[in-house]
Design a protein around this motif. Structure first.
Motif, PDB file in Angstrom:
ATOM      1  N   TYR A   7       0.665  -0.983  -0.013  1.00  0.00           N
ATOM      2  CA  TYR A   7       0.013  -0.248   0.386  1.00  0.00           C
ATOM      3  C   TYR A   7       0.405   1.155  -0.298  1.00  0.00           C
ATOM      4  O   TYR A   7       0.371   1.862  -0.551  1.00  0.00           O
ATOM      5  N   GLY A  11       0.191   4.191  -2.406  1.00  0.00           N
ATOM      6  CA  GLY A  11      -0.133   6.181  -2.547  1.00  0.00           C
ATOM      7  C   GLY A  11       1.516   6.112  -2.612  1.00  0.00           C
ATOM      8  O   GLY A  11       0.922   8.044  -3.487  1.00  0.00           O
ATOM      9  N   LYS A  12       2.707   6.254  -3.175  1.00  0.00           N
ATOM     10  CA  LYS A  12       3.646   6.838  -3.356  1.00  0.00           C
ATOM     11  C   LYS A  12       3.322   7.401  -5.328  1.00  0.00           C
ATOM     12  O   LYS A  12       2.920   8.567  -5.104  1.00  0.00           O
ATOM     13  N   ARG A  15       0.561   9.745  -4.901  1.00  0.00           N
ATOM     14  CA  ARG A  15       1.015  11.016  -4.816  1.00  0.00           C
ATOM     15  C   ARG A  15       1.905  11.887  -6.265  1.00  0.00           C
ATOM     16  O   ARG A  15       1.849  13.386  -6.286  1.00  0.00           O
ATOM     17  N   GLN A  25      -4.110  17.098  -2.479  1.00  0.00           N
ATOM     18  CA  GLN A  25      -5.383  15.782  -2.098  1.00  0.00           C
ATOM     19  C   GLN A  25      -6.179  16.425  -2.379  1.00  0.00           C
ATOM     20  O   GLN A  25      -7.631  15.667  -2.239  1.00  0.00           O
ATOM     21  N   ILE A  42      -3.906   7.219   2.240  1.00  0.00           N
ATOM     22  CA  ILE A  42      -4.283   6.741   0.779  1.00  0.00           C
ATOM     23  C   ILE A  42      -2.307   6.594   0.272  1.00  0.00           C
ATOM     24  O   ILE A  42      -1.675   6.116   0.608  1.00  0.00           O
ATOM     25  N   GLU A  43      -1.956   8.361   0.274  1.00  0.00           N
ATOM     26  CA  GLU A  43      -0.659   8.387   0.245  1.00  0.00           C
ATOM     27  C   GLU A  43       0.467   8.444   1.121  1.00  0.00           C
ATOM     28  O   GLU A  43       1.290   7.493   0.973  1.00  0.00           O
ATOM     29  N   ALA A  45       0.110   5.401   3.242  1.00  0.00           N
ATOM     30  CA  ALA A  45      -0.742   4.165   3.687  1.00  0.00           C
ATOM     31  C   ALA A  45      -1.467   3.919   4.738  1.00  0.00           C
ATOM     32  O   ALA A  45      -0.295   2.496   5.519  1.00  0.00           O
ATOM     33  N   VAL A  49      -6.734   0.979   0.956  1.00  0.00           N
ATOM     34  CA  VAL A  49      -7.987   1.917  -0.055  1.00  0.00           C
ATOM     35  C   VAL A  49      -8.087   0.891  -0.873  1.00  0.00           C
ATOM     36  O   VAL A  49      -7.809  -0.043  -1.648  1.00  0.00           O
TER      37      VAL A  49
END
Length: 119
Positions: A7, A11-12, A15, A25, A42-43, A45, A49
């Motif tokens: 995750y 997320g990365k 982003r 965001q 989410i970004e 973690a 998600v």
């Protein structure tokens, strides 16, 4: 066989794409029907998600799910090739040379590891 999704990698990637599109965001959250805080989670973690939310994010960002999940997929080489091609396109001559040398080192080490594992 149990498999756990990365995750943090998802997320990365979200982003990265969001920032490339100059979205905050909050803006991404509004377009996806969730809060900016949820996108932040989410970004970072800090939560998992859901698949429906991931599909909405991919559609809003106009990227494929493969692009967001490639760190979790076995057959995602083409995504990395596209990323590398994009990096090289924007690199200076000096940076391109360094990237090429780094790739040679990585490939050489990979071959050494393979040779060692076969013995």
């Amino acid at each position: 066989m149990e498999y756990t999704l990365d995750y943090a990698a998802i997320g990365k990637r979200i982003r990265k794409v969001r920032k490339e599109q100059h979205l905050t965001q909050t803006e991404l959250g509004n377009r996806c029907g969730v809060t900016g805080a949820h996108i932040c989670h989410i970004e970072a973690a800090r939560g998992k998600v859901s698949l429906p939310t991931l599909v909405v994010i991919a559609n809003v960002l106009q990227v494929s799910l493969d692009e967001l999940l490639c760190d979790n997929l076995v057959t995602s080489k083409y995504i990395y090739e596209d990323e590398l091609r994009n990096l090289l396109t924007h690199a200076t001559t000096k940076q391109a040379r360094l990237i090429t040398e780094l790739a040679r080192v990585v490939l050489r080490d990979e071959f050494i590891l393979r040779d060692y594992e076969e013995e």
